[in-house]
Design an enzyme around this catalytic site. Structure first.
Site, PDB file in Angstrom:
ATOM      1  N   GLY A  51       0.847  -1.192   0.000  1.00  0.00           N
ATOM      2  CA  GLY A  51       0.000   0.000   0.000  1.00  0.00           C
ATOM      3  C   GLY A  51       0.878   1.236   0.000  1.00  0.00           C
ATOM      4  CB  CYS A  78       5.395  -4.168   0.496  1.00  0.00           C
ATOM      5  SG  CYS A  78       6.252  -2.599   0.369  1.00  0.00           S
ATOM      6  CE1 TYR A  79       0.894   1.169   5.356  1.00  0.00           C
ATOM      7  CE2 TYR A  79      -0.657  -0.646   5.507  1.00  0.00           C
ATOM      8  CZ  TYR A  79      -0.247   0.608   5.900  1.00  0.00           C
ATOM      9  OH  TYR A  79      -0.971   1.301   6.838  1.00  0.00           O
ATOM     10  CG  HIS A 165       5.869  -5.614  -4.320  1.00  0.00           C
ATOM     11  ND1 HIS A 165       4.561  -5.424  -3.920  1.00  0.00           N
ATOM     12  CD2 HIS A 165       6.577  -4.573  -3.805  1.00  0.00           C
ATOM     13  CE1 HIS A 165       4.480  -4.318  -3.201  1.00  0.00           C
ATOM     14  NE2 HIS A 165       5.693  -3.782  -3.127  1.00  0.00           N
ATOM     15  CD  GLU A 167       2.780  -8.167  -5.492  1.00  0.00           C
ATOM     16  OE1 GLU A 167       3.509  -8.975  -4.875  1.00  0.00           O
ATOM     17  OE2 GLU A 167       2.561  -7.012  -5.097  1.00  0.00           O
ATOM     18  CG  ASP A 223     -15.944  -8.419 -21.316  1.00  0.00           C
ATOM     19  OD1 ASP A 223     -15.058  -9.268 -21.542  1.00  0.00           O
ATOM     20  OD2 ASP A 223     -15.701  -7.273 -20.920  1.00  0.00           O
ATOM     21  CE  LYS A 365     -11.552  -8.536 -22.132  1.00  0.00           C
ATOM     22  NZ  LYS A 365     -12.724  -7.672 -22.292  1.00  0.00           N
TER      23      LYS A 365
END
Ligand code: XMP
Length: 509
Positions: A51, A78-79, A165, A167, A223, A365
């Site tokens: 964050g 992290c945060y 991180h 990710e 979609d 998506k």
């Protein structure tokens, strides 16, 4: 399920994506979700995201300290690590040197979290604060040159913290680390698959719909097509699809919808020819926002007219995706909106009186694309570039009329065809032609011409918020230009758009 507590990081959604990549269902929730609610949701693990704030700043987002008593494994990133450590009595301070970008991680200890990872690897860091004076209850798992506590673990609880991180793709072995957490530490099996999601969702839809009819508006895009295909699988003949031909479509778009949803899936397909209605509304209008307004309003009117005669229609299916749900703040457990993305215009208003079915509101998506493939939609449709709701009207700069639209449609089809032929269509994220509102001088044979200009635009982008112009090969641009000028009547010049976003936008209007 794994829950990601969102502290406002731009990468919180990415964490959820990474977990789902490993076939474990994952949801984003607000950072201050109560321990009581978390217990009800019964996740197998919690990930606290990064964050932008400092944990010691006034009003900075904090976790409910009770969550550490639930006995659920927790990974703070992290945060999220700093927030967890603060709650556990450690001190957080500004770092003497801030770490941004690539950093070398040196492992100090094994442990399940790092199982199978090398002793050294590169990770992506972005932090100004760090955990100091680590409480004696913690052991250090890894360090960097500037950060002695780059990864830590609580001695007695399944509580882990990492300052980098995992990710983001810049972090080596990030997916192994996340995999270790969700599989080895949380004990998730990794059995979440799109095919089981489809079966589940079909059950839910059947149950909810009963004998009523569901209307689904088709746009020709991914979609709405996947939504319709899923509903067809769930309720077959109880589905009515409405496709509005507004005269602003790409080449072959109407035919493709007619084929897919009229012949391949034999839905009750209503194709409404509203070309005149839209073009009459747009006559003489050249302001882009005005065009959008007229198109949005006309669409609702046409849709209303068409749907009012459909008996027993109680539900309206929409292809809302997870990122829209997250950003709209519609889910009470979900995180509040932090960044606003571009929202679709042409959404249908509440006053139509339908109950909404949004079967893809939990999907990203690429999961929607997987679902489309599983349901039997062709690759060409599944991987089609996005197309704005107001269609060719915002690519036909200045006045919009049938003739100019035909010119634009033809040029656009040539560009797209050449991109397919050269295998560039899937390397770029959006490509199209724009018809400019001016004429330029040319020479054809011996004669002087004074004709239209076509601009072609192609962009590389991750999220459509920022974009770069695609470095298409010159010989490809050459073929596009020659074909357009030779075969599209009234065009004597083609230019290529070399602007990035920002400061330009992707569309020209
Ligand atoms: P811009 O031009 O803002 O576009 O960089 C970002 C993305 O949004 C699409 N776009 C729209 N989509 N209605 C839509 O449904 C609109 O009015 C609209 N305007 C832009 C654009 O095609 C790109 O993918």
């Amino acid at each position: 399920t794994i829950l990601v507590l969102d502290f406002g990081s731009q990468t919180a959604q990415l964490i959820a994506r990474r977990v789902r990549d490993q076939h474990v269902f994952c949801q984003l929730v607000r950072h201050d979700l109560s321990a009581k609610r978390i217990k009800e949701l019964a996740p197998k693990g919690l990930i606290l995201s990064g964050g932008p704030a400092s944990v010691y700043a006034d009003g900075s987002p904090q976790v409910d300290p009770e969550i550490f008593e639930l006995g659920i494994p927790i990974l703070g990133i992290c945060y999220g690590m700093q927030a967890a450590c603060k709650a556990m009595g450690c001190e957080i301070k500004p770092s003497t040197s801030r770490e941004f970008g690539h950093t070398e991680i040196l492992r100090k200890d094994g442990g399940d979290l790092f199982a199978g990872l090398p002793e050294k690897f590169t990770a992506w860091m972005s932090h100004g604060d760090r955990v100091e004076n680590l409480h004696e209850n913690f052991v250090v798992l890894a360090e960097t040159v500037d950060c002695p506590n780059a990864a830590i673990k609580h001695r007695e609880r399944e509580l882990y913290g990492i300052q980098f991180h995992p990710e983001v793709t810049h972090t080596q072995h990030g997916e192994n680390l996340i995999g270790n957490f969700i599989r080895e530490i949380c004990g998730c099996e990794g059995s979440w698959k799109i095919s089981s999601f489809i079966e589940q969702e079909c059950e839910v839809i059947r149950e909810r719909v009963g004998n009523s009819r569901v209307i689904c508006g088709l746009s020709g895009g991914v979609d709405s097509s996947v939504t319709a295909a899923l509903l067809y699988k769930a309720i077959g003949s109880q589905l009515t699809c409405i496709f509005v031909d507004n005269g602003l479509l790409r080449n072959g778009e109407r035919e493709q919808v007619e084929y897919e949803f009229g012949e391949h899936f034999k839905t009750d397909l209503h194709v409404v020819d509203a070309r005149d209605r839209f073009l009459n509304g747009l006559a003489g209008v050249s302001d882009p926002q005005e065009k959008r307004k007229i198109i949005g309003k006309t669409f609702i009117d046409v849709f209303k007219d068409e749907s009012k005669d459909i008996d027993d229609a109680r539900f309206l299916a929409q292809g809302t995706l997870y990122p829209d749900v997250i950003e709209s703040g519609a889910n009470p457990d979900g995180p509040a909106a932090t960044i606003k993305y571009h929202h679709n215009v042409g959404g249908l208003p509440k006053e139509l009186g339908f109950e909404l079915i949004e079967p893809m509101r939990m999907l990203f998506k690429d999961e929607v694309r997987l679902m489309g493939k599983e349901l039997g939609l062709p690759d060409k449709l599944i991987w089609r570039h996005p197309f704005p709701g107001p269609g060719l009207a915002v690519r036909c700069l200045g006045a919009v009329n049938a003739e100019r639209l035909a010119t634009l449609r033809e040029a656009d089809a040539i560009f797209i065809d050449e991109l397919y032929e050269s295998n560039y269509y899937h390397k770029v994220q959006q490509a199209f032609a724009v018809l400019l509102p001016l004429q330029t001088v040319g020479v054809m044979g011996d004669a002087r011409t004074y004709e239209d200009v076509i601009a072609i635009r192609s962009v590389d982008t991750d999220n459509f918020m920022t974009a770069d112009w695609s470095r298409l090969p010159y010989d490809l641009l050459q073929r596009v230009s020659t074909r357009i000028i030779n075969s599209v009547r009234g065009v004597n010049r083609v230019v290529y758009d070399v602007s990035s976003k920002p400061p330009s936008t992707i569309e020209w209007e």
